[in-house]
Structure formats: C-alpha cells, structure tokens
Design an enzyme around this catalytic site. Structure first.
Site, PDB file in Angstrom:
ATOM      1  N   LYS A   1     -69.605  63.739 -23.486  1.00  0.00           N
ATOM      2  CA  LYS A   1     -69.504  64.844 -23.601  1.00  0.00           C
ATOM      3  C   LYS A   1     -69.163  65.378 -22.129  1.00  0.00           C
ATOM      4  O   LYS A   1     -69.958  64.839 -21.839  1.00  0.00           O
ATOM      5  CB  LYS A   1     -70.834  66.090 -24.245  1.00  0.00           C
ATOM      6  CG  LYS A   1     -70.911  65.595 -25.840  1.00  0.00           C
ATOM      7  CD  LYS A   1     -71.590  66.654 -26.121  1.00  0.00           C
ATOM      8  CE  LYS A   1     -71.777  66.509 -28.053  1.00  0.00           C
ATOM      9  NZ  LYS A   1     -72.846  67.493 -28.743  1.00  0.00           N
TER      10      LYS A   1
ATOM     11  N   THR B   1     -64.892  71.637 -30.121  1.00  0.00           N
ATOM     12  CA  THR B   1     -64.124  69.602 -30.584  1.00  0.00           C
ATOM     13  C   THR B   1     -64.849  68.877 -30.071  1.00  0.00           C
ATOM     14  O   THR B   1     -64.300  67.740 -30.824  1.00  0.00           O
ATOM     15  CB  THR B   1     -63.130  70.491 -29.427  1.00  0.00           C
ATOM     16  OG1 THR B   1     -63.189  70.483 -27.623  1.00  0.00           O
ATOM     17  CG2 THR B   1     -62.278  70.981 -29.559  1.00  0.00           C
TER      18      THR B   1
ATOM     19  N   ASN C   1     -55.788  68.271 -23.003  1.00  0.00           N
ATOM     20  CA  ASN C   1     -55.494  69.170 -24.140  1.00  0.00           C
ATOM     21  C   ASN C   1     -56.488  70.621 -24.568  1.00  0.00           C
ATOM     22  O   ASN C   1     -55.692  71.505 -25.052  1.00  0.00           O
ATOM     23  CB  ASN C   1     -56.149  68.781 -25.815  1.00  0.00           C
ATOM     24  CG  ASN C   1     -55.262  67.331 -25.586  1.00  0.00           C
ATOM     25  OD1 ASN C   1     -54.249  66.999 -25.859  1.00  0.00           O
ATOM     26  ND2 ASN C   1     -56.239  66.447 -25.446  1.00  0.00           N
TER      27      ASN C   1
ATOM     28  N   GLU D   1     -71.854  75.483 -18.389  1.00  0.00           N
ATOM     29  CA  GLU D   1     -70.822  74.384 -18.768  1.00  0.00           C
ATOM     30  C   GLU D   1     -72.395  74.162 -19.484  1.00  0.00           C
ATOM     31  O   GLU D   1     -73.672  74.470 -19.493  1.00  0.00           O
ATOM     32  CB  GLU D   1     -72.128  73.941 -17.299  1.00  0.00           C
ATOM     33  CG  GLU D   1     -70.467  73.075 -16.781  1.00  0.00           C
ATOM     34  CD  GLU D   1     -69.842  72.531 -17.285  1.00  0.00           C
ATOM     35  OE1 GLU D   1     -70.525  71.447 -18.443  1.00  0.00           O
ATOM     36  OE2 GLU D   1     -69.009  72.098 -17.342  1.00  0.00           O
ATOM     37  N   ASP D   2     -72.553  73.208 -20.621  1.00  0.00           N
ATOM     38  CA  ASP D   2     -72.775  72.104 -21.520  1.00  0.00           C
ATOM     39  C   ASP D   2     -73.236  70.701 -21.300  1.00  0.00           C
ATOM     40  O   ASP D   2     -74.142  69.899 -21.317  1.00  0.00           O
ATOM     41  CB  ASP D   2     -72.492  72.629 -23.119  1.00  0.00           C
ATOM     42  CG  ASP D   2     -71.159  71.433 -22.960  1.00  0.00           C
ATOM     43  OD1 ASP D   2     -70.382  71.183 -21.807  1.00  0.00           O
ATOM     44  OD2 ASP D   2     -71.151  70.435 -23.716  1.00  0.00           O
TER      45      ASP D   2
ATOM     46  N   ASP E   1     -66.872  75.948 -18.627  1.00  0.00           N
ATOM     47  CA  ASP E   1     -66.076  74.644 -19.127  1.00  0.00           C
ATOM     48  C   ASP E   1     -65.406  75.198 -21.093  1.00  0.00           C
ATOM     49  O   ASP E   1     -65.817  76.358 -21.942  1.00  0.00           O
ATOM     50  CB  ASP E   1     -67.549  74.205 -19.289  1.00  0.00           C
ATOM     51  CG  ASP E   1     -67.265  72.334 -20.162  1.00  0.00           C
ATOM     52  OD1 ASP E   1     -66.368  71.745 -19.820  1.00  0.00           O
ATOM     53  OD2 ASP E   1     -67.874  72.307 -21.295  1.00  0.00           O
ATOM     54  N   LEU E   2     -64.696  73.648 -21.197  1.00  0.00           N
ATOM     55  CA  LEU E   2     -64.254  74.364 -22.914  1.00  0.00           C
ATOM     56  C   LEU E   2     -64.761  74.116 -23.609  1.00  0.00           C
ATOM     57  O   LEU E   2     -66.310  74.836 -24.752  1.00  0.00           O
ATOM     58  CB  LEU E   2     -63.003  73.542 -22.838  1.00  0.00           C
ATOM     59  CG  LEU E   2     -62.314  74.246 -24.183  1.00  0.00           C
ATOM     60  CD1 LEU E   2     -62.040  75.932 -24.822  1.00  0.00           C
ATOM     61  CD2 LEU E   2     -60.687  73.389 -23.669  1.00  0.00           C
ATOM     62  N   ASP E   3     -65.208  72.707 -23.849  1.00  0.00           N
ATOM     63  CA  ASP E   3     -65.780  71.590 -25.655  1.00  0.00           C
ATOM     64  C   ASP E   3     -67.480  71.999 -24.897  1.00  0.00           C
ATOM     65  O   ASP E   3     -68.264  71.667 -23.951  1.00  0.00           O
ATOM     66  CB  ASP E   3     -65.252  70.616 -25.229  1.00  0.00           C
ATOM     67  CG  ASP E   3     -66.175  69.352 -26.029  1.00  0.00           C
ATOM     68  OD1 ASP E   3     -66.224  70.367 -27.098  1.00  0.00           O
ATOM     69  OD2 ASP E   3     -65.934  68.435 -25.873  1.00  0.00           O
TER      70      ASP E   3
ATOM     71  N   SER F   1     -62.211  72.817 -17.128  1.00  0.00           N
ATOM     72  CA  SER F   1     -62.377  71.864 -17.756  1.00  0.00           C
ATOM     73  C   SER F   1     -61.235  70.449 -18.045  1.00  0.00           C
ATOM     74  O   SER F   1     -61.144  70.121 -17.132  1.00  0.00           O
ATOM     75  CB  SER F   1     -61.761  72.499 -19.335  1.00  0.00           C
ATOM     76  OG  SER F   1     -61.685  71.005 -20.420  1.00  0.00           O
ATOM     77  N   ALA F   2     -62.635  70.137 -18.396  1.00  0.00           N
ATOM     78  CA  ALA F   2     -61.834  68.251 -18.067  1.00  0.00           C
ATOM     79  C   ALA F   2     -60.559  67.872 -18.942  1.00  0.00           C
ATOM     80  O   ALA F   2     -60.377  66.141 -18.663  1.00  0.00           O
ATOM     81  CB  ALA F   2     -62.936  67.284 -18.667  1.00  0.00           C
ATOM     82  N   SER F   3     -60.575  67.859 -19.864  1.00  0.00           N
ATOM     83  CA  SER F   3     -59.560  68.260 -21.665  1.00  0.00           C
ATOM     84  C   SER F   3     -58.455  68.195 -20.899  1.00  0.00           C
ATOM     85  O   SER F   3     -57.871  69.192 -20.703  1.00  0.00           O
ATOM     86  CB  SER F   3     -59.965  68.658 -22.585  1.00  0.00           C
ATOM     87  OG  SER F   3     -59.029  68.543 -23.534  1.00  0.00           O
TER      88      SER F   3
ATOM     89  N   LYS G   1     -66.061  66.502 -12.863  1.00  0.00           N
ATOM     90  CA  LYS G   1     -67.210  66.383 -12.648  1.00  0.00           C
ATOM     91  C   LYS G   1     -68.604  65.461 -12.342  1.00  0.00           C
ATOM     92  O   LYS G   1     -67.865  64.464 -13.471  1.00  0.00           O
ATOM     93  CB  LYS G   1     -67.798  67.709 -13.921  1.00  0.00           C
ATOM     94  CG  LYS G   1     -67.036  68.590 -14.108  1.00  0.00           C
ATOM     95  CD  LYS G   1     -67.771  69.447 -15.714  1.00  0.00           C
ATOM     96  CE  LYS G   1     -66.045  70.051 -15.515  1.00  0.00           C
ATOM     97  NZ  LYS G   1     -65.947  70.911 -16.900  1.00  0.00           N
TER      98      LYS G   1
HETATM   99  P1  B16 Z   1     -59.545  65.241 -23.557  1.00  0.00           P
HETATM  100  P2  B16 Z   1     -65.221  69.530 -21.656  1.00  0.00           P
HETATM  101  C1  B16 Z   1     -64.061  67.514 -22.233  1.00  0.00           C
HETATM  102  O1  B16 Z   1     -64.298  69.094 -22.769  1.00  0.00           O
HETATM  103  C2  B16 Z   1     -65.076  66.524 -23.626  1.00  0.00           C
HETATM  104  O2  B16 Z   1     -65.978  67.667 -23.721  1.00  0.00           O
HETATM  105  C3  B16 Z   1     -64.607  65.422 -23.595  1.00  0.00           C
HETATM  106  O3  B16 Z   1     -65.410  64.809 -24.787  1.00  0.00           O
HETATM  107  C4  B16 Z   1     -63.447  64.826 -23.111  1.00  0.00           C
HETATM  108  O4  B16 Z   1     -63.742  63.782 -23.140  1.00  0.00           O
HETATM  109  C5  B16 Z   1     -62.529  65.487 -22.288  1.00  0.00           C
HETATM  110  O5  B16 Z   1     -63.095  67.133 -22.298  1.00  0.00           O
HETATM  111  C6  B16 Z   1     -61.513  64.657 -22.222  1.00  0.00           C
HETATM  112  O6  B16 Z   1     -61.073  65.204 -22.798  1.00  0.00           O
HETATM  113  O7  B16 Z   1     -59.480  63.481 -24.433  1.00  0.00           O
HETATM  114  O8  B16 Z   1     -59.094  66.207 -23.867  1.00  0.00           O
HETATM  115  O9  B16 Z   1     -58.103  64.736 -22.565  1.00  0.00           O
HETATM  116  O10 B16 Z   1     -66.349  70.069 -22.051  1.00  0.00           O
HETATM  117  O11 B16 Z   1     -64.472  69.256 -20.335  1.00  0.00           O
HETATM  118  O12 B16 Z   1     -64.153  71.111 -21.782  1.00  0.00           O
HETATM  119 MG    MG Z   2     -68.390  70.536 -21.814  1.00  0.00          MG
END
Ligand code: B16
Ligand code: MG
Length: 222
Positions: A59, A31, A132, A183-184, A23-25, A128-130, A159
């Site tokens: 998160k 972040t 970005n 994972e966190d 996982d990233l964040d 990661s869900a992000s 997830k």
């Molecule tokens: P974005 P992860 C997640 O990252 C963040 O923990 C979560 O706070 C955020 O809303 C989500 O990514 C989406 O991010 O807006 O940049 O697409 O923990 O899955 O790495």
């Molecule tokens: Mg995370």
C-alpha cells in the site's frame, strides 16, 4: 457538546489552511483490492502464493517496488528487463479490473468532503503514487473536484520523499505550510511532514506515526 473529533476538525480548518492534498488509494477510493487481484495473479503465474496480509506491504508503494516486495515474498529474482515486463503485465490486468470500478468504490465521505472544502474556498490537489490516477478519477467522476492532479507520472521520487506534495502545493500556488495532507500510509505521513505540511492519518495511530489527527474515513470530518 464535547465531541473531540469535532473540536479537532474545527482546529484543522482554523483559517490557516488554504489547500488540501489527498492521497488516492486508501483515502478517497479502495483500489487496493484490485491491485491485490492483479499481484496475486502474477504470483500464481510465477508459482507461489501471495496473501492479503502480504498485500498490506504494497500500500502506497510504487509499482516497481511492489514487484520487488512480491518477489521477496516468493523468494524469486528477476533482472531489470524481466521486472519491467512483469510490472507491465500486472498493470494490464489491474487496468482491466479497473473497468468494473464505479462510484461505489469511493470511500465514505470522499466526494462530500471534497465538495465541502471547495465550497469553503480551500483548494484541492491529488498526490498519489499511482500512474493510473487520472483514469481512476475519471471512472469515479471526481476529476472536476481537483485544482491539481499530481500522480506517479509526474514525480521521480517516491514517498517518503515530499516531492509529490511539494509539487501539489506549487501547482496550487500555495506555501506548503498552508496545506494539509490526508494519507493512509506511514511513508505518506512522513512525506507530508518532510514537506512542512500538516498531516492527517486515515487509519490507526500505531500504523501512521506523526499525524496530528487520525480518522477512519473522511466521513468523520463532515
Ligand atoms: P500504479 P496511492 C498507490 O496509490 C497504491 O497504494 C500502491 O499500491 C500502488 O502500487 C501505487 O499507487 C502505484 O500504482 O501501479 O497504478 O502506478 O496510495 O499513492 O494513491
Ligand atoms: Mg494510499
């Protein structure tokens, strides 16, 4: 020496693990503080307070679901179009804040552990869900440390659905049972288990049920 973490680390890399998914964040980088600044700014614009404690609920959660939680906190409602505009506005601020991101945002041991795994012949992927995530990896200079990057742009189910990790294993050309997930978030641990993978919790056991080992950061495994 009878070091329980060291014994568990040795058990973790017992030869059956061929791939590691991260996982990233909250695992590789912090972040969450930038997400918080941007969500807080949106809440203030909407006329209510959004605290760091409220931010904990976001998160690992998708962007749109995060907005819905924020609106719940502020007792506000929006239609679909308004939600899309608000999420886009928050993201523009978030990306602006990311421009100050540098290697100092890497969590302890991230780079070193990724390098160590790769030297040991273990493949690595991001899950990661992000949306970005590619930008963040670039800013941190760790893009070359991944064999595959699965992010919010590539998956349709959040997830605890295992999609992100199953896709990661597929991209690594490995069976899920030979992969371990770091994972966190509780949803992320659930996703790893649902995908038939081993799961390591970065955080406290009471917040992350179901992991086989808990660490404070990847530094613990070096
Ligand atoms: P974005 P992860 C997640 O990252 C963040 O923990 C979560 O706070 C955020 O809303 C989500 O990514 C989406 O991010 O807006 O940049 O697409 O923990 O899955 O790495
Ligand atoms: Mg995370």
């Amino acid at each position: 020496m009878n070091d329980p973490l060291r014994m568990k680390r040795n058990k973790l890399l017992d030869g059956t693990i061929l791939g590691a998914l991260f996982d990233l964040d909250g695992v590789l980088v912090d972040t969450a503080k930038y997400h918080y600044l941007a969500w807080k700014r949106l809440a203030e614009e909407l006329g209510f307070c959004f605290t760091e404690a409220d931010n904990e609920r976001l998160k690992g959660v998708s962007r749109l679901r995060s907005l819905e939680i924020l609106l719940e906190v502020g007792h506000r409602s929006m239609n679909g179009e308004e939600k899309a505009a608000a999420a886009e506005k928050k993201n523009a601020w978030y990306v602006e804040y990311l421009s100050t991101l540098d290697t100092g945002a890497l969590l302890p041991g991230s780079r070193e552990y990724l390098e160590q795994l790769r030297l040991g012949g273990i493949k690595t992927a991001l899950g990661s869900a992000s949306k970005n995530a590619p930008l963040i990896l670039e800013r941190l200079g760790i893009t070359p440390l991944f064999d595959a990057v699965i992010d919010g742009n590539l998956v349709s189910r959040a997830k605890p659905d295992p999609e992100v990790f199953l896709l990661g294993a597929e991209k690594l050309a490995l069976p899920p049972g030979s992969c371990v997930v770091f994972e966190d978030s509780a949803a992320g641990i659930e996703a790893a288990r649902a995908g038939g993978m081993r799961a390591i919790g970065v955080g406290r056991p009471e917040n992350l049920p179901g992991a086989e080992l808990y660490i404070n950061s990847l530094q613990d495994l070096l």
